[in-house]
Design an enzyme around this catalytic site. Structure first.
Site, PDB file in Angstrom:
ATOM      1  N   CYS A  62       0.802  -1.231   0.000  1.00 32.43           N
ATOM      2  CA  CYS A  62       0.000   0.000   0.000  1.00 32.43           C
ATOM      3  C   CYS A  62       0.831   1.276   0.000  1.00 32.43           C
ATOM      4  CB  CYS A  62      -0.933  -0.006   1.212  1.00 32.43           C
ATOM      5  SG  CYS A  62      -2.097  -1.372   1.187  1.00 32.43           S
TER       6      CYS A  62
HETATM    7  N1  LIG Z   1      -2.720  -5.798   2.008  1.00 35.39           N
HETATM    8  C1  LIG Z   1      -3.191  -4.762   2.683  1.00 35.39           C
HETATM    9  O1  LIG Z   1      -2.781  -4.502   3.815  1.00 35.39           O
HETATM   10  C2  LIG Z   1      -4.269  -3.860   2.108  1.00 35.39           C
HETATM   11  C3  LIG Z   1      -4.959  -3.001   2.969  1.00 35.39           C
HETATM   12  C4  LIG Z   1      -5.954  -2.183   2.438  1.00 35.39           C
HETATM   13  C5  LIG Z   1      -6.227  -2.215   1.076  1.00 35.39           C
HETATM   14  N2  LIG Z   1      -5.524  -3.045   0.256  1.00 35.39           N
HETATM   15  C6  LIG Z   1      -5.864  -3.038  -1.170  1.00 35.39           C
HETATM   16  O2  LIG Z   1      -6.663  -4.192  -1.435  1.00 35.39           O
HETATM   17  C7  LIG Z   1      -6.373  -4.695  -2.749  1.00 35.39           C
HETATM   18  C8  LIG Z   1      -5.929  -6.149  -2.660  1.00 35.39           C
HETATM   19  O3  LIG Z   1      -4.733  -6.221  -1.917  1.00 35.39           O
HETATM   20  P1  LIG Z   1      -4.171  -7.570  -1.314  1.00 35.39           P
HETATM   21  O4  LIG Z   1      -3.055  -7.192  -0.397  1.00 35.39           O
HETATM   22  O5  LIG Z   1      -5.302  -8.406  -0.775  1.00 35.39           O
HETATM   23  O6  LIG Z   1      -3.586  -8.259  -2.622  1.00 35.39           O
HETATM   24  P2  LIG Z   1      -3.132  -9.797  -2.794  1.00 35.39           P
HETATM   25  O7  LIG Z   1      -2.169  -9.812  -3.908  1.00 35.39           O
HETATM   26  O8  LIG Z   1      -2.748 -10.351  -1.465  1.00 35.39           O
HETATM   27  O9  LIG Z   1      -4.469 -10.541  -3.215  1.00 35.39           O
HETATM   28  C9  LIG Z   1      -5.116 -10.304  -4.405  1.00 35.39           C
HETATM   29  C10 LIG Z   1      -5.650 -11.641  -4.931  1.00 35.39           C
HETATM   30  O10 LIG Z   1      -6.350 -11.370  -6.144  1.00 35.39           O
HETATM   31  C11 LIG Z   1      -6.093 -12.438  -7.038  1.00 35.39           C
HETATM   32  N3  LIG Z   1      -6.377 -11.960  -8.384  1.00 35.39           N
HETATM   33  C12 LIG Z   1      -5.614 -11.196  -9.213  1.00 35.39           C
HETATM   34  N4  LIG Z   1      -6.260 -10.952 -10.361  1.00 35.39           N
HETATM   35  C13 LIG Z   1      -7.460 -11.569 -10.272  1.00 35.39           C
HETATM   36  C14 LIG Z   1      -8.577 -11.657 -11.125  1.00 35.39           C
HETATM   37  N5  LIG Z   1      -8.596 -11.060 -12.311  1.00 35.39           N
HETATM   38  N6  LIG Z   1      -9.628 -12.395 -10.711  1.00 35.39           N
HETATM   39  C15 LIG Z   1      -9.627 -12.994  -9.506  1.00 35.39           C
HETATM   40  N7  LIG Z   1      -8.616 -12.934  -8.650  1.00 35.39           N
HETATM   41  C16 LIG Z   1      -7.543 -12.209  -9.028  1.00 35.39           C
HETATM   42  C17 LIG Z   1      -4.648 -12.788  -6.791  1.00 35.39           C
HETATM   43  O11 LIG Z   1      -4.347 -14.091  -7.234  1.00 35.39           O
HETATM   44  C18 LIG Z   1      -4.561 -12.658  -5.270  1.00 35.39           C
HETATM   45  O12 LIG Z   1      -4.840 -13.863  -4.607  1.00 35.39           O
HETATM   46  C19 LIG Z   1      -5.319  -3.745  -3.323  1.00 35.39           C
HETATM   47  O13 LIG Z   1      -5.975  -2.752  -4.041  1.00 35.39           O
HETATM   48  C20 LIG Z   1      -4.683  -3.148  -2.094  1.00 35.39           C
HETATM   49  O14 LIG Z   1      -4.115  -1.884  -2.337  1.00 35.39           O
HETATM   50  C21 LIG Z   1      -4.563  -3.882   0.754  1.00 35.39           C
END
Ligand SMILES: NC(=O)c1ccc[n+]([C@@H]2O[C@H](COP(=O)([O-])OP(=O)(O)OC[C@H]3O[C@@H](n4cnc5c(N)ncnc54)[C@H](O)[C@@H]3O)[C@@H](O)[C@H]2O)c1
Length: 415
Positions: free
Chosen positions: A257
């Site tokens: 992030c």
């Molecule tokens: N990790 C954090 O602490 C956090 C906190 C707040 C917000 N976010 C936001 O949340 C969002 C997700 O972050 P995350 O950390 O969970 O990411 P991540 O990479 O851990 O998880 C995302 C998942 O989406 C899957 N994916 C990718 N493309 C896909 C598709 N087309 N269809 C279905 N699945 C798909 C991936 O395989 C993965 O398992 C981002 O926008 C991030 O900025 C993250």
């Protein structure tokens, strides 16, 4: 209620489990077959969700790589990654492919909520038109909302239930649908009047952290030059009961992030001819920190008449922050690459990270690694790190997290 979640990562999986624990059914869709298999087998890959919790909700949580499984869901939440391209511009690739795939199975009456962090305008201008490729009309045939995820991996005092949830809808009716849904699992739902305000509020939260971390990091570099203990300065300022919020200096910013989100904001701002100089400066200051850390390590070795080349350097903690195993954008990796380029022999100790494939290294037990090093450096201080043992065992110890503050030892240096 049956809820669909697209993207079972650090955001999607904890959300899926929390919804199941609240009595709902969840269908999770992920394009990574390993993640689908792991969820199906009840083997968690996210620290905040134990495998026991995953197994306990096994009868209510189904994972699949098929979007068609989302047909039964009343609400579909999208939590796919929003990374940067090589040129540090927003990469909406995962979101576009998720939106396209969802459009093919979208049905009348569903509510689609985007939770991924992104620039203002994404939900209205990018996601909604993709969903309308289904032939259904947004706002009448199906509802669209944006609700930023606020999960803080590793944190246990705030979760889905007690963290206020910001929500905005494409139309007033969309907002009501989304508020009704989140009220089932969140104690407080905060309504916003536009999708863009909700998208921007999330970026403000993260940019706020980035800017304040940059401020104390700049101060840390100055303190180093002046011979002042930055930790003492921050501790002292933090005794003020009002008007000051504590941020700690450190080796730089990591995770999915903070290093990424400011670029989403500045990219969008360029279109409006408003330079976000403050935001970009914070990014620059934070990006320079690993270079400063390497300089400090180099000085510490130099004081013992040792060059970096050939020195055995033990890195303690390679995850981007304490309590997690996530190494994305971790400053530890940057520091390790810089040291490797200068000829150091590296080892690391981090029980949360079994291996660092890009450097062909694997986690080493603390006692043998300490016995085998010329210098140890605390880059990420997990709670389990035995700090007294490290001070005792390392020939030279450099602490970039302030966990040794208050301790004086001839082999010890701090940020
Ligand atoms: N990790 C954090 O602490 C956090 C906190 C707040 C917000 N976010 C936001 O949340 C969002 C997700 O972050 P995350 O950390 O969970 O990411 P991540 O990479 O851990 O998880 C995302 C998942 O989406 C899957 N994916 C990718 N493309 C896909 C598709 N087309 N269809 C279905 N699945 C798909 C991936 O395989 C993965 O398992 C981002 O926008 C991030 O900025 C993250």
């Amino acid at each position: 209620m049956i809820v669909g979640i697209v993207g079972l990562g650090y955001v999607g999986l904890p959300l899926a489990v929390a919804l199941c624990e609240a009595g709902h059914e969840v269908v999770g869709v992920d394009t990574d077959p390993r993640r689908v298999a792991a969820v199906t087998a009840g083997a968690s890959y996210v620290e905040d969700v134990s495998s026991e919790r995953l197994i306990a909700v096994g009868d209510r949580l189904a994972a699949s790589s098929q979007y068609a499984e989302l047909a039964a869901a009343e609400v579909v939440i999208i939590s796919v990654p929003t990374p940067l391209t090589r040129n540090r511009e927003p990469d909406l690739g995962p979101l576009v492919s998720a939106g396209t795939a969802l459009a093919a199975v979208l049905r009348r009456g569903q509510l689609v909520v985007l939770e991924s962090t992104t620039f203002p305008g994404t939900t209205r201008e990018r996601l909604t038109p993709l969903l309308e490729e289904s032939g259904l009309a947004a706002g009448s045939d199906f509802a669209v909302a944006y609700s930023p995820e606020r999960v803080d991996p590793g944190r246990t005092d705030y979760g889905l239930r007690n963290t206020p949830k910001v929500v905005a809808g494409l139309t007033p009716a969309c907002l009501e649908r989304a508020v009704e849904f989140y009220a089932l699992v969140c104690d407080e739902v905060v309504r916003l009047s536009t999708l863009e305000a909700a998208e921007l509020s999330k970026l403000l939260e993260n940019v706020f952290r980035s800017v304040n971390i940059a401020l104390v990091n700049e101060l840390a570099v100055l303190c180093d030059r002046m011979g002042v203990d930055v930790w003492e300065v921050v501790d002292a300022a933090a005794t003020k009961p009002y008007g000051f919020m504590r941020f700690n200096p450190g080796p730089g910013m990591g995770g999915h992030c903070l290093p990424v989100d400011p670029f989403y904001l500045s990219w969008r701002a360029r279109e409006f001819e408003i330079p976000t100089a403050f935001v970009e400066l914070a990014g620059e200051v934070n990006q320079r920190m690993p270079y400063f850390c390497v300089e400090k390590i180099t000085r510490a070795l130099n004081d013992r008449s040792k060059p970096v080349r050939g020195s055995r350097i033990l890195v303690l903690g390679v995850a981007y922050k304490a309590g997690v195993g996530d190494t994305r954008e971790s400053p530890a990796l940057k520091i390790m690459h810089l040291l490797a380029e200068r000829g150091a022999e590296l080892a690391y100790h981090d029980e949360h990270v079994p291996e660092v494939a890009e450097l062909a290294l694997s986690h080493q037990p603390l006692d043998t690694a300490l016995a085998d090093c010329d210098l140890a450096v605390i880059v990420t201080a997990h709670a389990e790190l035995d700090v007294p043992a490290v001070i005792e065992g390392a020939p030279i110890l450099v602490d970039f997290r302030g966990v040794t503050r208050g301790i004086e030892a001839p082999n010890l240096l701090r940020l």
